[in-house]
Design an enzyme around this catalytic site. Structure first.
Site, mmCIF file in Angstrom:
data_model
loop_
_atom_site.group_PDB
_atom_site.id
_atom_site.type_symbol
_atom_site.label_atom_id
_atom_site.label_comp_id
_atom_site.label_asym_id
_atom_site.label_seq_id
_atom_site.Cartn_x
_atom_site.Cartn_y
_atom_site.Cartn_z
ATOM 1 N N HIS A 1 37.416 62.088 49.007
ATOM 2 C CA HIS A 1 38.596 61.349 49.447
ATOM 3 C C HIS A 1 39.843 61.704 48.646
ATOM 4 O O HIS A 1 39.789 61.929 47.446
ATOM 5 C CB HIS A 1 38.334 59.843 49.343
ATOM 6 N N ASP A 2 40.957 61.779 49.353
ATOM 7 C CA ASP A 2 42.284 61.951 48.751
ATOM 8 C C ASP A 2 42.489 63.302 48.071
ATOM 9 O O ASP A 2 43.444 63.465 47.312
ATOM 10 C CB ASP A 2 42.589 60.819 47.760
ATOM 11 N N GLY B 1 37.065 62.810 44.012
ATOM 12 C CA GLY B 1 38.261 62.274 44.637
ATOM 13 C C GLY B 1 39.544 62.672 43.924
ATOM 14 O O GLY B 1 39.566 62.889 42.723
#
Length: 271
Positions: free
Chosen positions: A127-128, A145
């Site tokens: 994520h991200d 992340g």
């Protein structure tokens, strides 16, 4: 209601949920699943047994191989089901078992991958993460992340990258390396813990950087990491000397930028 181009070819044993947007000349093979909020741009191919889900956009000409899961919810402990996004650029290849997660609201809400990237089997983009163009993640590479990876970086098989780490443009990460700290543009890192062993001279040469410029970059590298004082202090001190050398300035800007992680160096991790 789905928007499916007339030229798209969808196998009768694939599932395309209502609401998906399917571009021209898209091919969706057997046993694939495409979620209701997915956009597949022109020329995308899902070979078979691939899942694209979430609020996800796949760029034109990209290919997704069997058992890949693209656009799944983040594995963050703070995941609460909020809307977040994954955007993959054009002409990317995701080989068998690749996983890419959408972003999180707390991390900006988006995971972004640039154009012409290659993700080999079982590599993971969490994520991200923000990835540039022309990047290669070899087999079993793991990005935690919030990792940022610059254009043309190569991450070799089995390496693991700590959350919030930055990897600069055209850096090279050796196989099975543990990347716990930022890696400068053009840097070459190997080992566990990862040691910045020098510069990716082969990659610079292949990119057409002139030999005289490479010599300047090597000289600056020694000034930054082999002089007394901290790398950040040394980098700031030599800036005026290299104003006409774009690769060195790129390295100096990278070092000067704010970061959640410390800087990889030739000495970090040594006794």
């Amino acid at each position: 209601m789905s928007q499916i181009a007339a030229s798209a070819v969808i196998h009768p044993m694939a599932v395309v949920e209502d609401g998906a947007v399917i571009g021209e000349n898209v091919k969706i093979g057997p046993f694939c699943r495409v979620g209701a909020r997915v956009t597949l741009k022109d020329g995308v191919e899902l070979i078979s047994n691939a899942v694209v889900t979430g609020l996800t956009e796949i760029g034109a000409g990209s290919t997704i191989h069997p058992m890949a899961v693209i656009g799944g919810v983040s594995q963050s402990l703070h995941e609460a089901g909020e809307d977040s996004t994954l955007v993959v650029g054009a002409n990317c290849t995701m080989r068998e078992g690749v996983t890419m997660n959408c972003g999180t609201v707390g991390g900006g809400g988006i995971t972004r991958v640039g154009d012409n990237c290659l993700f080999l089997a079982n590599s993971h983009v969490a994520h991200d993460c923000i990835l540039g163009n022309d990047i290669i993640l070899s087999n079993n590479v793991m990005l935690a992340g919030h990792v940022h990876v610059g254009d043309k970086a190569i991450l070799s098989g089995g390496c693991a990258v700590h959350q919030f780490t930055r990897i600069g443009r055209q850096a090279f990460i050796g196989g099975l390396s543990a990347v716990a700290y930022d890696v400068i543009p053009y840097g070459m890192l190997n080992g566990n813990p990862g040691i910045l062993g020098g510069l990716n001279v082969v990659g610079m040469t292949r990119a057409g950087i002139e030999r005289s410029v490479i010599h300047q970059v090597r000289r600056a590298f020694k000034q930054i990491f082999e002089s007394e004082g901290s790398a950040r202090t040394n980098a700031a001190a030599i800036r005026d000397e290299y104003l006409d050398c774009a690769p060195v300035i790129e390295i100096l800007d990278f070092i000067a930028a704010e970061s959640d992680r410390a800087l990889s160096s030739p000495n970090r991790g040594k006794n």
